[in-house]
Design a protein around this motif. Structure first.
Motif, short mmCIF file in Angstrom:
data_model
loop_
_atom_site.label_atom_id
_atom_site.label_comp_id
_atom_site.label_asym_id
_atom_site.label_seq_id
_atom_site.Cartn_x
_atom_site.Cartn_y
_atom_site.Cartn_z
N LEU B 211 9.01 10.09 2.31
CA LEU B 211 9.55 8.95 1.58
C LEU B 211 9.02 9.05 0.16
N HIS B 212 9.87 8.73 -0.78
CA HIS B 212 9.52 8.97 -2.18
C HIS B 212 9.93 7.77 -3.02
N CYS B 213 9.06 7.38 -3.95
CA CYS B 213 9.49 6.42 -4.97
C CYS B 213 8.84 6.79 -6.29
N HIS B 214 9.42 6.30 -7.34
CA HIS B 214 8.92 6.59 -8.69
C HIS B 214 9.23 5.33 -9.49
N ILE B 215 8.20 4.52 -9.73
CA ILE B 215 8.48 3.14 -10.14
C ILE B 215 8.73 2.97 -11.63
N GLY B 216 8.41 3.97 -12.44
CA GLY B 216 8.65 3.79 -13.87
C GLY B 216 7.97 4.87 -14.65
N THR B 217 7.90 4.68 -15.96
CA THR B 217 7.29 5.70 -16.79
C THR B 217 6.28 5.06 -17.73
N PHE B 218 5.24 5.81 -18.06
CA PHE B 218 4.19 5.35 -18.96
C PHE B 218 3.67 3.97 -18.54
N MET B 219 3.27 3.88 -17.27
CA MET B 219 2.85 2.61 -16.70
C MET B 219 1.43 2.27 -17.19
N LEU B 220 1.31 1.09 -17.79
CA LEU B 220 0.00 0.70 -18.33
C LEU B 220 -0.74 -0.26 -17.41
N SER B 221 -0.22 -0.45 -16.22
CA SER B 221 -0.89 -1.30 -15.25
C SER B 221 -0.94 -0.56 -13.92
N THR B 222 -2.04 -0.71 -13.20
CA THR B 222 -2.19 0.01 -11.93
C THR B 222 -1.58 -0.76 -10.77
N LYS B 223 -1.50 -2.08 -10.92
CA LYS B 223 -1.07 -2.95 -9.83
C LYS B 223 0.23 -2.52 -9.15
N PRO B 224 1.30 -2.20 -9.94
CA PRO B 224 2.57 -1.88 -9.29
C PRO B 224 2.46 -0.70 -8.31
N TYR B 225 1.52 0.21 -8.54
CA TYR B 225 1.36 1.33 -7.62
C TYR B 225 0.84 0.86 -6.27
N GLY B 226 0.03 -0.19 -6.30
CA GLY B 226 -0.44 -0.76 -5.04
C GLY B 226 0.73 -1.35 -4.27
N VAL B 227 1.59 -2.08 -5.00
CA VAL B 227 2.77 -2.69 -4.36
C VAL B 227 3.66 -1.61 -3.79
N ALA B 228 3.92 -0.56 -4.60
CA ALA B 228 4.81 0.51 -4.16
C ALA B 228 4.23 1.24 -2.96
N ALA B 229 2.94 1.53 -2.99
CA ALA B 229 2.30 2.25 -1.88
C ALA B 229 2.40 1.42 -0.60
N GLN B 230 2.19 0.13 -0.75
CA GLN B 230 2.27 -0.76 0.41
C GLN B 230 3.68 -0.75 1.01
N LYS B 231 4.67 -0.86 0.13
CA LYS B 231 6.05 -0.92 0.62
C LYS B 231 6.47 0.40 1.26
N LEU B 232 6.07 1.52 0.68
CA LEU B 232 6.40 2.82 1.27
C LEU B 232 5.69 2.99 2.62
N ALA B 233 4.43 2.55 2.66
CA ALA B 233 3.67 2.67 3.92
C ALA B 233 4.32 1.82 5.00
N ASP B 234 4.75 0.61 4.65
CA ASP B 234 5.43 -0.26 5.62
C ASP B 234 6.71 0.41 6.13
N LEU B 235 7.41 1.05 5.19
CA LEU B 235 8.66 1.71 5.57
C LEU B 235 8.37 2.88 6.51
N ALA B 236 7.33 3.63 6.20
CA ALA B 236 6.94 4.75 7.07
C ALA B 236 6.57 4.24 8.46
N TRP B 237 5.89 3.11 8.46
CA TRP B 237 5.48 2.48 9.73
C TRP B 237 6.71 2.10 10.55
N SER B 238 7.72 1.56 9.88
CA SER B 238 8.97 1.20 10.58
C SER B 238 9.66 2.45 11.12
N CYS B 239 9.62 3.54 10.36
CA CYS B 239 10.24 4.79 10.83
C CYS B 239 9.59 5.24 12.14
N LEU B 240 8.26 5.08 12.18
CA LEU B 240 7.54 5.52 13.37
C LEU B 240 7.83 4.59 14.55
#
Lengths: 79, 460, 363
Positions: B211-240
């Motif tokens: 599963l792959h996502c790429h949330i933006g470019t030249f990101m000056l905040s770390t928070k969105p990566y936490g959100v994205a990682a969480q959502k991808l992990a949840d999706l992976a969990w659903s796949c399993l």
């Protein structure tokens, strides 16, 4: 070409124009040129002096001289 | 012995109030890059000249790997080809252990030619042709699906293949980033991504590995990566749990900033860009809490580009002229412009004189040599009193410039790689007229040998 | 919970020999929209326990504080905040080598992130500060204030960030008219129609960038509280002030200290919730129904900070003690009904001083 009579220049490079209230800061060479102009030396005379004293090509000095004069005029420092 | 010359300067003393930016003084001279003299490099390879530091490339890569591996056990970087696909640069990263992340058939070919094994190429992007999909499938590369048309194309293609093509699903999601990048991949929140995943699994013809996502470019905040990682992990969990399909890897993409300063930013990038350690902390922390058993933790793939290469690149050049504009501003014309420094459209690149000057500085506009009004590199920068022939160094130009540069009006210059000992190696020749002429063809009727143009007879 | 006093004096005024101390202060722009520096220095000068040498730090040649030689012993120009921490640190090191700075008190919003980042490096040079952390600065930022309020039980007017002008209509529907349209860093306009809001959006985004903030308009009267947090959650001082007269720039021309326990409680809740370190100003609106809204929180002393000293809680002097690592006891009382009336005064100097500061960067 003459500097306005009442323009105050200092050796440390400050210039004050009492007619407009503007103040300026000059680097070493601009200060030197202004001092020489105040002594009523002619542009040709000043340029020869500078060419003897500084490591500069005549065409570079010529270009920079014209630019300086344009600025002096722009700043209303010339008669 | 004559004295050193500095052109005369008169500066009006400003009595204005504090403005928003003031001017940034960049008077500090930079005479060497990695121990190589700027003057010597330009004498040998011509001006302008792109220079890349191999030492810095490797240091960046190793630091990036360390930032993630010290926090998460299974990490793989895939070099983002579009950021800089010079073979020498790609090979440095592949030597360091990077896979390849490509977004076109052309980049895919380059990765193969650079010796990257098929299974280590991730094929992204919205524009893959049927032939390119086929090639990637045959090489067992992972195809990152971008839209349903591509999914159906690949399903059709898979029927005739001996082996199931390996695929990942590119997901776009709301990570609190503005603007939300919803043009690539399948949207998560509206169910599109789940729909695509279900179809892939139900078809039995494709192997879903990532599963792959790429949330933006030249990101000056770390928070969105936490959100994205969480959502991808949840999706992976659903796949399993719902589809009985374990996900082998989560690809968090890139978008990590270099320390360049964005146009309009108040503070310089060196102060505001979070470090890779900070991004790694957020991502790893989120994945560790996502509920995977330690032995089940998916591989974490990162497609960092800019942050690995930007500060390893320099552009050296020469002052062509200085002039005064109608409004009294000083202008400096350099021998490189936006044709080579594409990133000057969004950064205020730091630029340094390559020689020593006095402390006197002036504000100047920096123009390139193009006879085009848009060819402006810096609107205002405070520099020493430069003259024709003086050399300059532009910093942090390693990302995107050597791929997005334009052959427009003039030819593109040479590129040099400084090895670990600071020795220069030319890695791309300067373009020549002959090189460009090779591709052009002139129709026969425009080819009467050496005749002067005449007016057609009918016009008489 | 406030720490219990260990002595009954807040700022010792004993006969002990005075402490010598060199303090650098920014924000000397005591103009019509004034910076707090001159007021901070005035308050510091009244702390009897110190023998101060005050170093002014300025950005522009005409900041009045530079020329107030009774208050400021010597002034140095700083690079603009936009030049970043590296350049700032070099300049401060240069000044430190000549002056031996003990403490720096920055007072200018735009420079605070730089100083906050430099705290450990300044400490290594022997220069103390008492500043909010980057996280604290971030938490009270305009864009985060609403979420911050929800977390800490502070009432903040509803707001929405706007990235495009066409988001205004939806924002206005949600928040109603009149609608406050605010710039990312500064400036605000009250719009009564969509057209006015649009105009404000374009002006503010051109000046300060995106996003622009649409905020619910809360009618009422404005009250400010100057507070000092000890960094552990304790409020050492809080002095509320009602603006009596507001200039066209929205600044208080005159103000008066108030007695109102709810204002003090609110300040304490803020300081406790953030474990605020240093001075701050809460800009509040008391609505017609008596509820208190937090409009903004400034992460530094306000320009009227001298009123705290005049009312018996000399916050700048207390901050100096905190920076030096000296104990400070929380105050419990202040003089109510103390007023300030700001006045303009034409300071006379010779143009050589102006030359000196503009060309040499020091005076």
């Amino acid at each position: 070409m003459k500097l306005r009579k009442n323009i105050a220049t200092s050796e440390t490079g400050f210039i004050f124009n009492p007619a407009t209230g503007d103040s300026f800061a000059a680097n070493g060479l601009a200060t030197e040129i202004l001092q020489l102009l105040k002594q009523d030396r002619s542009p040709a005379d000043i340029k020869t002096h500078l060419l003897n004293r500084y490591d500069v090509e005549p065409r570079q000095l010529e270009k920079d001289w014209d630019d300086l004069v344009a600025q002096l005029r722009d700043f209303q420092l010339l008669d | 012995m004559k004295q050193r010359y500095e052109r005369p300067l008169i500066r009006k003393l400003n009595a204005g109030p504090l403005n928003k930016f003031g001017s940034r003084s960049e008077a500090q001279a930079v005479t060497h890059v990695d121990g190589a003299a700027v003057e010597d490099l330009l004498a040998e390879f011509g001006s302008p000249l792109f220079v890349l530091s191999e030492k810095q490339l490797r240091r960046n890569y190793q630091q990036a790997v360390r930032a993630f591996r010290t926090r998460y056990p299974r990490v793989q970087f895939a070099w983002s080809y579009k950021t800089n696909y010079l073979n020498a640069v790609c090979r440095v990263f592949h030597q360091e252990g990077a896979w390849a992340e490509v977004v076109s058939g052309f980049e895919y070919q380059k990765a193969l030619l650079n010796g990257v094994p098929g299974p280590q190429i991730l094929f992204n992007g919205p524009g893959k042709s049927r032939a390119e999909l086929q090639l990637a499938a045959e090489n067992d590369s992972v195809i990152h699906l971008d839209h349903f048309d591509e999914l159906y194309e690949l399903l059709g293609l898979a029927e005739g293949l001996a082996r199931r093509p390996r695929v990942a699903v590119r997901v776009n999601l709301d990570a609190g980033v503005y603007p939300q990048w919803d043009r690539f991949g399948f949207n998560l929140e509206n169910g599109q991504a789940w729909n695509a995943i279900s179809r892939i699994v139900a078809s039995g013809r494709l192997e879903l590995v990532g599963l792959h996502c790429h949330i933006g470019t030249f990101m000056l905040s770390t928070k969105p990566y936490g959100v994205a990682a969480q959502k991808l992990a949840d999706l992976a969990w659903s796949c399993l749990t719902q589809l009985n399909t374990p996900i082998q890897y989560l690809d968090l993409g890139g978008g990590f900033p270099s320390t360049n300063t964005l146009k309009g930013a108040y503070l310089p990038g060196t102060d505001t860009a979070p470090s890779l350690d900070e991004f790694a902390e957020v991502i790893a922390d989120t994945l560790h809490r996502a509920g995977f058993r330690p032995e089940e933790l998916p591989l974490l793939i990162l497609e960092a580009g800019r942050v690995l290469v930007d500060d390893a690149g320099y552009l050296l050049g020469t002052v062509l002229a200085t002039k005064r504009l109608a409004d009294g501003r000083r202008a400096t014309i350099l021998d490189f412009g936006v044709n080579l420094l594409f990133t000057s459209f969004w950064y205020d690149h730091r630029i340094s004189p390559a020689g020593e000057f006095s402390h006197h500085t002036e504000d100047t506009v920096l123009f390139g040599p193009m006879c085009m009004n848009i060819d402006q590199l810096r609107e205002s920068v405070n520099l020493p009193l430069l003259n024709r022939g003086d050399q300059v160094v532009v910093h942090k130009v390693g990302a995107y410039n050597m791929t997005q540069w334009m052959q427009f009006i003039s030819l593109r210059p040479a590129i040099v790689l400084l090895d670990a000992q600071g020795r220069p190696h030319r890695i791309r020749q300067a373009e020549t007229v002959e090189y460009l002429q090779q591709l052009e063809e002139v129709p026969g009727h425009l080819l009467p040998a050496a005749v002067a143009p005449t007016r057609p007879a009918t016009a008489e | 919970m406030l720490p219990s006093p260990v002595s009954d004096s807040h700022l010792p005024t004993t006969d002990h020999p005075k402490r010598r101390c060199t303090v650098a202060v920014t924000g000397l722009n005591a103009i019509d929209s004034p910076g707090p520096g001159v007021a901070v220095i005035r308050a510091l000068r009244e702390a009897a326990e110190f023998e101060l040498r005050v170093i002014g730090l300025s950005y522009e040649a005409l900041e009045p504080g530079i020329y107030l030689h009774d208050l400021v012993d010597k002034t140095y120009q700083l690079p603009y905040p936009s030049a970043g921490t590296q350049v700032l640190l070099e300049r401060l090191r240069e000044i430190h080598e000549r002056e031996g700075l003990d403490v720096i008190i920055p007072n200018f919003d735009a420079e605070l992130p730089n100083f906050a980042r430099l705290v450990p490096r300044l400490e290594a040079l022997g220069i103390r500060t008492f500043l909010p952390t980057l996280g604290q600065l971030e938490a009270r930022d305009k864009l985060n204030l609403r979420a911050f309020g929800e977390e800490h039980g502070l009432l903040v007017p509803r707001q929405r960030p706007l990235h495009r002008a066409d988001e205004l209509a939806a924002a206005a529907e949600q928040l109603g008219y009149p609608l406050v349209v605010k710039g990312k860093f500064y400036d605000a306009t009250v719009a009564h129609t969509l057209e006015q809001a649009r105009q404000a959006f374009h002006q503010l985004s051109a000046k300060w960038g995106l996003p622009v903030i649409a905020q619910e308009f809360v009618p009422g009267h404005e009250i400010n509280v100057a507070a000092l947090g000890d960094g552990q959650g304790g409020t050492l001082s809080a002095v509320p002030m009602r603006k009596l007269y507001i200039t066209d720039k929205g600044k208080a021309w005159a103000g008066i200290t108030l007695e109102d326990e709810t204002l003090l409680q609110l300040a304490r809740r803020f300081v406790q919730g953030t474990r605020w370190r240093g001075g701050c100003e809460l800009e509040l609106m008391r609505a017609a129904d008596g509820r208190l809204y937090v409009l903004e929180i400034n992460p530094r002393f306000p320009a009227w900070i001298y009123l705290t000293a005049a009312a018996g809680q000399n916050q700048p002097a207390a901050l100096l003690r905190l920076a030096l690592g000296l104990p400070v006891e929380p105050w419990t009382t202040y003089a109510v009904g103390r007023m300030f009336i700001r006045y303009a005064w034409d300071l006379i100097t010779d143009n050589h001083e102006f030359h000196q500061i503009s060309a040499l960067g020091e005076l």
